[in-house]
Motif scaffolding. Structure first.
Motif, short mmCIF file in Angstrom:
data_model
loop_
_atom_site.label_atom_id
_atom_site.label_comp_id
_atom_site.label_asym_id
_atom_site.label_seq_id
_atom_site.Cartn_x
_atom_site.Cartn_y
_atom_site.Cartn_z
N UNK A 1 62.00 20.39 6.42
CA UNK A 1 63.05 20.18 5.23
C UNK A 1 62.29 20.06 3.75
N UNK A 2 61.29 19.77 3.90
CA UNK A 2 60.38 19.39 2.64
C UNK A 2 59.47 21.32 1.94
N UNK A 3 59.77 22.57 2.94
CA UNK A 3 59.42 23.28 2.83
C UNK A 3 60.18 24.20 2.47
N UNK A 4 61.48 24.32 3.20
CA UNK A 4 62.40 24.69 2.84
C UNK A 4 63.40 24.15 1.49
N UNK A 5 63.12 23.16 0.66
CA UNK A 5 63.23 22.85 -0.67
C UNK A 5 62.91 23.41 -1.92
#
Length: 264
Positions: A135-139
């Motif tokens: 989720x950190x990478x997608x964000x």
């Protein structure tokens, strides 16, 4: 950048039938570099990346490829311990290489396969650390809103950002990007190149990217390596790649498609 090379290619050749795709190529890559591989179609760019990532073997003989001080392949054989090395090398493809029926989240989470069990991944039992990293990478890349969407319903630019996010979750230290913007519209292509440059400058990742768009190579990369007929014919800063040198690499027809505002 340190003096020690994180990637070393020595005297690597690769033959397909009667064609020499790589011809005694030697190259040293240092930590924190961002390098563009350029050259006409069939010059050996993709073959070199696939050899570095152990997706194919080089010819038997003196050729040796090492990464992080460990062997990748030599004498035409992949090293038996290459798996550990490959977990630190992220590969990004022109056609994204995502599993279309899986969600974007699951595709990116697959980057953690080198650290978790296969069946755990197959059942979607992702550890909390993986979920947070995904989720950190997608964000970070502006695609978190599409996490639950099937990959094959996303635009090309979104899929390519997902592929880069997967490499980040993989915790890759070297990113090999094979024509990552060839299938994208100009806006998406610039965004992908900006992301690769950001990963290099902010995260300190080593990036090697093959490009047909020479202007992108000159704009985003600090070192350019040109291949022609399987040989390295230029290795240096983009500022030294003037019109005459590029015409020598690509042939006289390059003049007809040279972009406006090119270096003289």
């Amino acid at each position: 950048m340190t003096d020690a090379a994180v990637l070393s290619i020595r005297n690597a050749s690769k033959t397909f039938g009667q064609r020499r795709a790589l011809d005694d190529v030697s190259l040293e890559v240092h930590k924190g570099e961002i390098i563009a591989l350029i050259g006409p179609s069939g010059s050996g760019k993709s073959t070199l990346l696939r050899s570095i990532s152990a997706l194919q073997t080089i010819d038997a003989g003196p050729g040796v490829i090492t990464a992080f001080g460990g062997p990748v392949q030599k004498d035409g054989k992949i090293d038996s311990n290459v798996r550990k090395t490959r977990t630190r090398i992220g590969m990004i493809f022109q056609q994204f290489n995502l599993v279309g029926r899986l969600s974007l989240f699951s595709n990116v989470a697959l980057g953690s396969l080198g650290r978790i069990g296969f069946w755990q991944a197959a059942l979607g039992l992702w550890p909390a650390e993986t979920k947070q990293a995904v989720m950190a990478a997608l964000h970070r890349f502006g695609i978190s809103d599409y996490a639950s969407q099937r990959a094959n319903t996303l635009s090309g630019g979104q899929q390519q950002r997902g592929a880069i996010a997967r490499a980040l979750v993989q915790k890759a230290k070297i990113i090999l990007a094979d024509e990552p913007v060839a299938s994208l519209d100009p806006v998406s292509a610039r965004r992908v190149m900006e992301i690769l440059r950001e990963l290099n400058e902010t995260d300190g990742l080593t990036v090697i990217v093959t490009l047909h768009q020479v202007d992108y190579a000159l704009r985003y990369c600090k070192r350019v390596v040109a291949l022609k007929a399987g040989k390295v014919v230029y290795d240096g800063p983009p500022s030294d790649l003037k019109r005459d040198r590029l015409i020598d690499i690509y042939g006289p027809e390059f003049e007809d498609v040279f972009w406006e505002g090119a270096p003289t």
